[in-house]
Scaffold this active site. Structure first.
Site, PDB file in Angstrom:
ATOM      1  N   GLU A  85      -9.456  -2.131   5.282  1.00 23.40           N
ATOM      2  CA  GLU A  85     -10.089  -1.886   6.579  1.00 23.40           C
ATOM      3  C   GLU A  85     -11.326  -2.770   6.736  1.00 23.40           C
ATOM      4  O   GLU A  85     -11.819  -3.334   5.747  1.00 23.40           O
ATOM      5  CB  GLU A  85     -10.479  -0.401   6.672  1.00 23.40           C
ATOM      6  N   HIS A 133      -6.954  -4.985   9.989  1.00 19.79           N
ATOM      7  CA  HIS A 133      -6.711  -4.758   8.553  1.00 19.79           C
ATOM      8  C   HIS A 133      -5.434  -5.446   8.081  1.00 19.79           C
ATOM      9  O   HIS A 133      -4.493  -5.645   8.856  1.00 19.79           O
ATOM     10  CB  HIS A 133      -6.719  -3.256   8.193  1.00 19.79           C
ATOM     11  N   ASP A 146       0.825  -1.214   0.000  1.00 17.07           N
ATOM     12  CA  ASP A 146       0.000   0.000   0.000  1.00 17.07           C
ATOM     13  C   ASP A 146       0.854   1.256   0.000  1.00 17.07           C
ATOM     14  O   ASP A 146       2.079   1.188   0.158  1.00 17.07           O
ATOM     15  CB  ASP A 146      -0.962  -0.006   1.204  1.00 17.07           C
ATOM     16  N   ASP A 185      -7.290  -2.965  14.059  1.00 17.49           N
ATOM     17  CA  ASP A 185      -8.661  -3.277  13.635  1.00 17.49           C
ATOM     18  C   ASP A 185      -8.724  -4.507  12.735  1.00 17.49           C
ATOM     19  O   ASP A 185      -9.755  -4.789  12.137  1.00 17.49           O
ATOM     20  CB  ASP A 185      -9.280  -2.060  12.913  1.00 17.49           C
TER      21      ASP A 185
HETATM   22  P1  PGA Z   1       2.599  -1.531  12.345  1.00 18.24           P
HETATM   23  O1  PGA Z   1       1.426  -1.493  11.280  1.00 18.24           O
HETATM   24  O2  PGA Z   1       3.545  -2.595  11.916  1.00 18.24           O
HETATM   25  O3  PGA Z   1       3.207  -0.164  12.285  1.00 18.24           O
HETATM   26  O4  PGA Z   1       1.963  -1.826  13.671  1.00 18.24           O
HETATM   27  C1  PGA Z   1       0.843  -2.669  10.830  1.00 18.24           C
HETATM   28  C2  PGA Z   1      -0.365  -2.378   9.987  1.00 18.24           C
HETATM   29  O5  PGA Z   1      -1.050  -1.366  10.221  1.00 18.24           O
HETATM   30  O6  PGA Z   1      -0.656  -3.173   9.079  1.00 18.24           O
END
Ligand code: PGA
Length: 240
Positions: A139, A134, A67, A132
């Site tokens: 999301e 995702h 992404d 959450d």
């Molecule tokens: P993070 O993000 O590794 O910074 O916790 C993971 C994500 O949001 O997929």
């Protein structure tokens, strides 16, 4: 699903880096799907070290990132292009022409899925997970059939990612993400999670119903998934 529960973040990163390294040794032309964020950062450092010691090479590897924020240029220090250059690409022998990001396919983001397919498909997709549930920026509510597309970030994601920006209002509200069906098309998937704040999402992903409310729960339906956790993110498991 094969699940590893490691003692800490360092051990989790080492496990992931070792799996990827042995994959690259077996298939030097591996197509990698890659995440950004805090979780994979140390893993990237370890992979860069292995490359520097010539244990592995990225010369013939292609990468497809999960992404990218909308509206940030590749040079913006907050962009995922920048993150990847800083943490992996500039520290390895990868050919930058073999590194791809979904937002560069504007305005027809499904060309990203086509590009992935034409390259032979993703051999190994590495994923983090949001609080959450995702994966990528898919999301809750994202369709399991979704392809690469532009999305709005959930409130919790904007909050969580504000730590990388001056303030919450500076966090882009939109992003481009691989779809869930794009991710599920990978031949093998590694899911990483570290820290207690991921424990609920991880528990629901592995033990909950497969539901668009927890996008990562779809991974239960993939045949070749490795989950690598530290003790904190596996806190809700009852282990004797
Ligand atoms: P993070 O993000 O590794 O910074 O916790 C993971 C994500 O949001 O997929």
């Amino acid at each position: 699903m094969k699940i590893y529960i490691e003692k800490d973040y360092n051990a989790l990163s080492k496990r992931a880096a070792d799996i990827i390294a042995s994959f690259l040794k077996q298939k030097p032309t591996t197509i990698l799907g890659l995440p950004t964020g805090s979780t994979p950062q140390k893993m990237y450092g370890m992979l860069a070290e292995k490359c520097e010691k010539r244990e592995i090479t990225f010369k013939r590897v292609k990468t497809f990132n999960l992404d990218e924020y909308s509206g940030l240029s590749a040079e913006d220090q907050k962009s995922y292009h920048f993150f990847m250059k800083k943490n992996l690409f500039s520290k390895t022998d990868i050919d930058i022409k073999n590194t791809f990001f979904p937002n560069d396919f504007k305005p027809d983001y499904q060309k990203y899925d086509k590009k992935i397919k034409e390259s032979g498909g993703i051999d190994l997709q590495v994923l983090g997970i949001g609080r959450d549930g995702h994966i990528g920026f898919n999301e809750p509510g994202s369709k399991f059939s979704s392809k690469t597309r532009k999305i709005y970030l959930a409130k919790t994601t904007v909050e969580d990612n504000s730590r990388f920006f001056e303030s919450k209002k500076d966090v882009p509200r939109k992003a481009v993400t691989m779809g869930i069906s794009t991710i599920m098309g990978a031949k093998k998937i590694i899911l990483l999670a570290s820290g207690e704040k991921k424990s609920e999402a991880i528990f629901n992903t592995i033990f909950g119903p497969v539901s668009t409310k927890v996008p990562a729960s779809i991974l239960q339906r993939h045949k070749n998934v490795i989950v690598i956790l530290d003790k904190e993110s596996a806190k809700k498991f009852k282990i004797k």
